[in-house]
Motif scaffolding. Structure first.
Motif, PDB file in Angstrom:
ATOM      1  N   GLY A 165      21.351   8.868  -6.189  1.00 16.46           N
ATOM      2  CA  GLY A 165      21.673   7.446  -6.356  1.00 16.46           C
ATOM      3  C   GLY A 165      23.128   7.089  -6.153  1.00 16.46           C
ATOM      4  N   ALA A 166      23.816   7.834  -5.296  1.00 17.66           N
ATOM      5  CA  ALA A 166      25.215   7.484  -4.998  1.00 17.66           C
ATOM      6  C   ALA A 166      25.239   6.274  -4.062  1.00 17.66           C
ATOM      7  N   LEU A 167      26.110   5.333  -4.357  1.00 19.79           N
ATOM      8  CA  LEU A 167      26.223   4.118  -3.540  1.00 19.79           C
ATOM      9  C   LEU A 167      27.631   4.132  -2.951  1.00 19.79           C
ATOM     10  N   ASP A 213      -3.718   5.520   1.833  1.00 22.01           N
ATOM     11  CA  ASP A 213      -2.984   6.139   2.938  1.00 22.01           C
ATOM     12  C   ASP A 213      -3.322   5.432   4.248  1.00 22.01           C
ATOM     13  N   VAL A 214      -2.310   4.898   4.893  1.00 19.35           N
ATOM     14  CA  VAL A 214      -2.511   4.169   6.154  1.00 19.35           C
ATOM     15  C   VAL A 214      -2.459   5.169   7.308  1.00 19.35           C
ATOM     16  N   SER A 215      -3.500   5.187   8.149  1.00 14.92           N
ATOM     17  CA  SER A 215      -3.488   6.162   9.243  1.00 14.92           C
ATOM     18  C   SER A 215      -3.044   5.551  10.563  1.00 14.92           C
ATOM     19  N   GLY A 259       8.197   9.301  -2.237  1.00 13.42           N
ATOM     20  CA  GLY A 259       8.982   9.721  -1.077  1.00 13.42           C
ATOM     21  C   GLY A 259      10.437  10.012  -1.448  1.00 13.42           C
ATOM     22  N   ALA A 260      11.323   9.816  -0.479  1.00  6.41           N
ATOM     23  CA  ALA A 260      12.742  10.143  -0.678  1.00  6.41           C
ATOM     24  C   ALA A 260      13.364   9.351  -1.819  1.00  6.41           C
ATOM     25  N   SER A 261      12.811   8.169  -2.098  1.00  7.91           N
ATOM     26  CA  SER A 261      13.431   7.294  -3.100  1.00  7.91           C
ATOM     27  C   SER A 261      13.292   7.810  -4.523  1.00  7.91           C
ATOM     28  N   GLY A 262      12.344   8.710  -4.733  1.00  8.53           N
ATOM     29  CA  GLY A 262      12.113   9.192  -6.100  1.00  8.53           C
ATOM     30  C   GLY A 262      13.016  10.358  -6.466  1.00  8.53           C
ATOM     31  N   GLY A 305      17.030   4.177   6.665  1.00 11.54           N
ATOM     32  CA  GLY A 305      18.223   4.072   5.814  1.00 11.54           C
ATOM     33  C   GLY A 305      18.943   5.401   5.635  1.00 11.54           C
ATOM     34  N   PHE A 306      18.316   6.481   6.053  1.00 16.02           N
ATOM     35  CA  PHE A 306      18.904   7.825   6.077  1.00 16.02           C
ATOM     36  C   PHE A 306      19.602   8.147   4.754  1.00 16.02           C
ATOM     37  N   LYS A 307      20.940   8.147   4.714  1.00 20.31           N
ATOM     38  CA  LYS A 307      21.627   8.551   3.483  1.00 20.31           C
ATOM     39  C   LYS A 307      22.129   7.369   2.665  1.00 20.31           C
ATOM     40  N   VAL A 308      21.881   6.152   3.132  1.00 19.39           N
ATOM     41  CA  VAL A 308      22.511   4.998   2.463  1.00 19.39           C
ATOM     42  C   VAL A 308      21.527   3.901   2.062  1.00 19.39           C
ATOM     43  N   SER A 309      20.249   4.211   1.993  1.00 23.97           N
ATOM     44  CA  SER A 309      19.254   3.155   1.738  1.00 23.97           C
ATOM     45  C   SER A 309      19.506   2.403   0.437  1.00 23.97           C
ATOM     46  N   PHE A 310      19.893   3.125  -0.625  1.00 27.52           N
ATOM     47  CA  PHE A 310      19.950   2.476  -1.934  1.00 27.52           C
ATOM     48  C   PHE A 310      20.984   1.353  -2.002  1.00 27.52           C
ATOM     49  N   LEU A 365       0.843  -1.192   0.000  1.00 22.47           N
ATOM     50  CA  LEU A 365       0.000   0.000   0.000  1.00 22.47           C
ATOM     51  C   LEU A 365       0.879   1.244   0.000  1.00 22.47           C
ATOM     52  N   GLU A 366       0.632   2.123  -0.935  1.00 19.35           N
ATOM     53  CA  GLU A 366       1.430   3.354  -1.064  1.00 19.35           C
ATOM     54  C   GLU A 366       0.470   4.543  -1.055  1.00 19.35           C
ATOM     55  N   ARG A 367       0.783   5.539  -0.203  1.00 25.44           N
ATOM     56  CA  ARG A 367      -0.208   6.601  -0.024  1.00 25.44           C
ATOM     57  C   ARG A 367      -0.342   7.523  -1.228  1.00 25.44           C
ATOM     58  N   LYS A 368       0.716   7.703  -1.973  1.00 23.68           N
ATOM     59  CA  LYS A 368       0.633   8.551  -3.179  1.00 23.68           C
ATOM     60  C   LYS A 368       0.907   7.675  -4.402  1.00 23.68           C
TER      61      LYS A 368
HETATM   62  C1  LIG Z   1      18.381  14.972  -1.541  1.00 20.28           C
HETATM   63  C2  LIG Z   1      18.567  13.532  -1.160  1.00 20.28           C
HETATM   64  C3  LIG Z   1      19.659  12.833  -1.684  1.00 20.28           C
HETATM   65  C4  LIG Z   1      19.851  11.490  -1.343  1.00 20.28           C
HETATM   66  N1  LIG Z   1      20.906  10.812  -1.901  1.00 20.28           N
HETATM   67  C5  LIG Z   1      21.068   9.507  -1.621  1.00 20.28           C
HETATM   68  C6  LIG Z   1      22.105   8.768  -2.239  1.00 20.28           C
HETATM   69  O1  LIG Z   1      22.865   9.312  -3.045  1.00 20.28           O
HETATM   70  N2  LIG Z   1      22.229   7.455  -1.948  1.00 20.28           N
HETATM   71  C7  LIG Z   1      21.390   6.834  -1.055  1.00 20.28           C
HETATM   72  O2  LIG Z   1      21.549   5.628  -0.807  1.00 20.28           O
HETATM   73  N3  LIG Z   1      20.405   7.515  -0.444  1.00 20.28           N
HETATM   74  C8  LIG Z   1      20.235   8.829  -0.710  1.00 20.28           C
HETATM   75  N4  LIG Z   1      19.233   9.520  -0.095  1.00 20.28           N
HETATM   76  C9  LIG Z   1      18.446   8.849   0.920  1.00 20.28           C
HETATM   77  C10 LIG Z   1      17.421   7.931   0.298  1.00 20.28           C
HETATM   78  O3  LIG Z   1      16.730   8.617  -0.716  1.00 20.28           O
HETATM   79  C11 LIG Z   1      16.457   7.449   1.388  1.00 20.28           C
HETATM   80  O4  LIG Z   1      17.194   6.902   2.466  1.00 20.28           O
HETATM   81  C12 LIG Z   1      15.542   6.364   0.831  1.00 20.28           C
HETATM   82  O5  LIG Z   1      14.900   6.802  -0.323  1.00 20.28           O
HETATM   83  C13 LIG Z   1      14.509   5.960   1.868  1.00 20.28           C
HETATM   84  O6  LIG Z   1      13.722   4.966   1.273  1.00 20.28           O
HETATM   85  P1  LIG Z   1      12.411   4.446   1.997  1.00 20.28           P
HETATM   86  O7  LIG Z   1      11.814   3.427   1.115  1.00 20.28           O
HETATM   87  O8  LIG Z   1      12.773   4.076   3.399  1.00 20.28           O
HETATM   88  O9  LIG Z   1      11.497   5.750   2.132  1.00 20.28           O
HETATM   89  P2  LIG Z   1      10.697   6.562   1.017  1.00 20.28           P
HETATM   90  O10 LIG Z   1      11.365   6.542  -0.287  1.00 20.28           O
HETATM   91  O11 LIG Z   1      10.380   7.889   1.613  1.00 20.28           O
HETATM   92  O12 LIG Z   1       9.384   5.708   0.820  1.00 20.28           O
HETATM   93  C14 LIG Z   1       8.352   5.650   1.759  1.00 20.28           C
HETATM   94  C15 LIG Z   1       7.054   5.579   0.991  1.00 20.28           C
HETATM   95  O13 LIG Z   1       6.000   5.369   1.929  1.00 20.28           O
HETATM   96  C16 LIG Z   1       4.902   6.133   1.541  1.00 20.28           C
HETATM   97  N5  LIG Z   1       4.114   6.356   2.746  1.00 20.28           N
HETATM   98  C17 LIG Z   1       4.424   7.178   3.783  1.00 20.28           C
HETATM   99  N6  LIG Z   1       3.463   7.144   4.712  1.00 20.28           N
HETATM  100  C18 LIG Z   1       2.527   6.284   4.263  1.00 20.28           C
HETATM  101  C19 LIG Z   1       1.298   5.847   4.784  1.00 20.28           C
HETATM  102  N7  LIG Z   1       0.854   6.291   5.963  1.00 20.28           N
HETATM  103  N8  LIG Z   1       0.556   4.974   4.060  1.00 20.28           N
HETATM  104  C20 LIG Z   1       1.007   4.509   2.863  1.00 20.28           C
HETATM  105  N9  LIG Z   1       2.179   4.905   2.324  1.00 20.28           N
HETATM  106  C21 LIG Z   1       2.938   5.769   3.018  1.00 20.28           C
HETATM  107  C22 LIG Z   1       5.488   7.395   0.959  1.00 20.28           C
HETATM  108  O14 LIG Z   1       4.586   8.046   0.089  1.00 20.28           O
HETATM  109  C23 LIG Z   1       6.726   6.870   0.260  1.00 20.28           C
HETATM  110  O15 LIG Z   1       6.494   6.592  -1.095  1.00 20.28           O
HETATM  111  C24 LIG Z   1      18.981  10.843  -0.439  1.00 20.28           C
HETATM  112  C25 LIG Z   1      17.882  11.534   0.053  1.00 20.28           C
HETATM  113  C26 LIG Z   1      17.658  12.869  -0.301  1.00 20.28           C
HETATM  114  C27 LIG Z   1      16.453  13.585   0.239  1.00 20.28           C
END
Ligand SMILES: Cc1cc2nc3c(=O)[nH]c(=O)nc-3n(C[C@H](O)[C@H](O)[C@H](O)COP(=O)(O)OP(=O)(O)OC[C@H]3O[C@@H](n4cnc5c(N)ncnc54)[C@H](O)[C@@H]3O)c2cc1C
Length: 376
Positions: free
Chosen positions: A45-47, A179-181, A38-41, A335-340, A30-33
């Protein structure tokens, strides 16, 4: 009722869905948008590997993940015919001060000792060779480090590749705009913003920075918050840069060449912000720094400006695995800055744990139970 219900369609949620799909588990995401909202889009993409010094289990875990990702992506690309824009292009770090060169020499030795997998070796070369303009020679008065382990991937292309791979599994469903509440893992139920309820066998919470408030609401006693969002801004430039050129990294500035002449520049790291998704003068300053460092970027048109929220757990490490108070809930965030570079392995751990299978050993500091214990 799905056996596994994943909340969040970012890099973490999609890898979890893939691992569950491969294991034959009935899965609903389930994805809210929309996928990648989110951050992944994003754009970068640095690894990037950790420093090769003071080696420990956590660094080994990340190293193994960075090495194995290459094969995982090759498999996905072969299965789908998509490209994820992956390349182990390495990383260059200019040495601006003399003492940094001595430190780098030490790291060169450390990398020789630790950066190998089977017969594959990766290096942390300290070099005096000219820079060839990438970066500008005056940015590297004491030479540069060239690390051959770092890689890059095109974030949106990887998400599209994962999604395409998931479409091959009839037992995996993706639902966007849901959207999950709240989550009630004890009863195996969650509530949606539109008032509906959904039941599940097991829930994997991979909602990025939005995971933390959902986790906090499960606490039986008041406790510190489990994590927060850290804003980042980045830009995409169109420039005549070889797609095989290494990433340039210095003082928090990343310059990441991608395919087709696209170069990503990032990132700010903002703990305080008012507008989570807008860009501002901080990004302008980064673009200027990038152009000063890499003259090839001067006058390159900026084709996109982007901001997103990184998930940062209070314990600073990824937050992964079964929630200690809720047998039917696993967490996959932080995953903060290193999720990918790690999402595929972390997601594999969560699905293996659910399926009762042996898996790679998660560093203790990553475990959800460690994070939750530290909050009390
Ligand atoms: C500017 C920037 C640069 C970055 N550069 C790098 C990089 O070079 N290398 C790297 O490894 N990482 C990088 N990162 C970090 C990386 O993007 C994130 O750590 C990663 O995308 C997190 O992935 P995620 O799946 O945990 O979260 P997200 O990608 O945020 O995904 C969470 C998803 O959950 C959905 N969601 C949220 N709440 C709900 C809900 N209640 N119900 C249903 N769906 C919901 C959101 O819409 C979203 O699509 C960067 C981040 C930023 C902002």
């Amino acid at each position: 009722m799905s056996e596994v219900l994943i909340v969040g369609g970012g890099i973490m949620g999609l890898w979890a869905a893939l691992m569950a799909g491969r294991a034959g588990i009935e899965t609903r995401l389930l994805e809210r948008k929309a996928i990648g909202a989110g951050a992944s889009g994003g754009l970068l993409g640095a690894l990037m590997p950790h420093m090769p010094d003071r080696w420990n289990a956590k660094k080994q875990f990340q190293f193994d993940a960075l090495v194995s990702l290459e094969g995982e992506i090759a498999r996905l690309e072969a299965e789908t015919g998509f490209s994820a824009g992956y390349r182990r292009s390495g990383r260059i770090m200019p040495l601006g001060r003399e003492h940094l060169r001595n430190i780098a020499r030490g790291h060169e030795q450390d990398a020789e000792q630790h950066w190998f997998a089977g017969n594959r070796r990766f290096h942390w070369h300290v070099s005096d060779a000219g820079t060839d303009g990438w970066p500008a020679a005056d940015a590297a008065p004491f030479g540069l480090v060239h690390d051959t382990l770092a890689a890059r991937v095109a974030p949106r292309k990887l998400l599209a590749t994962l999604r395409a791979a998931l479409s091959a599994f009839p037992h995996v469903q993706i639902e966007e705009g849901v959207d999950v509440s709240s989550i009630d893992p004890r009863r195996g139920r969650l509530s949606l913003l539109d008032g509906r309820e959904v039941t599940f066998g097991h829930c994997v919470l991979a909602a990025g920075a939005a995971s933390f408030p959902l986790i906090d609401r499960l606490a039986e006693r008041p406790q510190a918050t489990s994590g927060c969002a850290v804003k980042g801004q980045a830009a995409l430039l169109r420039a005549d840069v070889d797609p095989a050129a290494p990433i340039i990294f210095t003082d928090g500035l990343y310059i990441v060449p991608h395919e087709t002449g696209h170069v990503a520049v990032g990132s700010t790291s903002e703990n305080q912000f008012v507008e989570p998704f807008s860009t501002d003068a901080q990004l302008d300053a980064l673009i200027e720094r990038a152009a000063a460092l890499a003259p090839l970027l001067r006058n390159a048109p900026v084709i996109e400006r982007w901001a997103g929220l990184r998930p940062k757990a209070a314990g600073r490490e990824p937050m992964v695995g079964r929630h200690p108070g809720c047998e039917r809930l696993s967490v996959l965030t932080g995953g903060f800055k290193v999720s990918f570079g790690m999402a595929h392995i972390l997601a594999g751990c969560v699905i293996d744990e659910f399926a009762g299978r042996r898996s790679v050993e998660l560093p203790q500091s990553f475990r959800c139970e460690t994070h939750i214990a530290a909050l009390q």
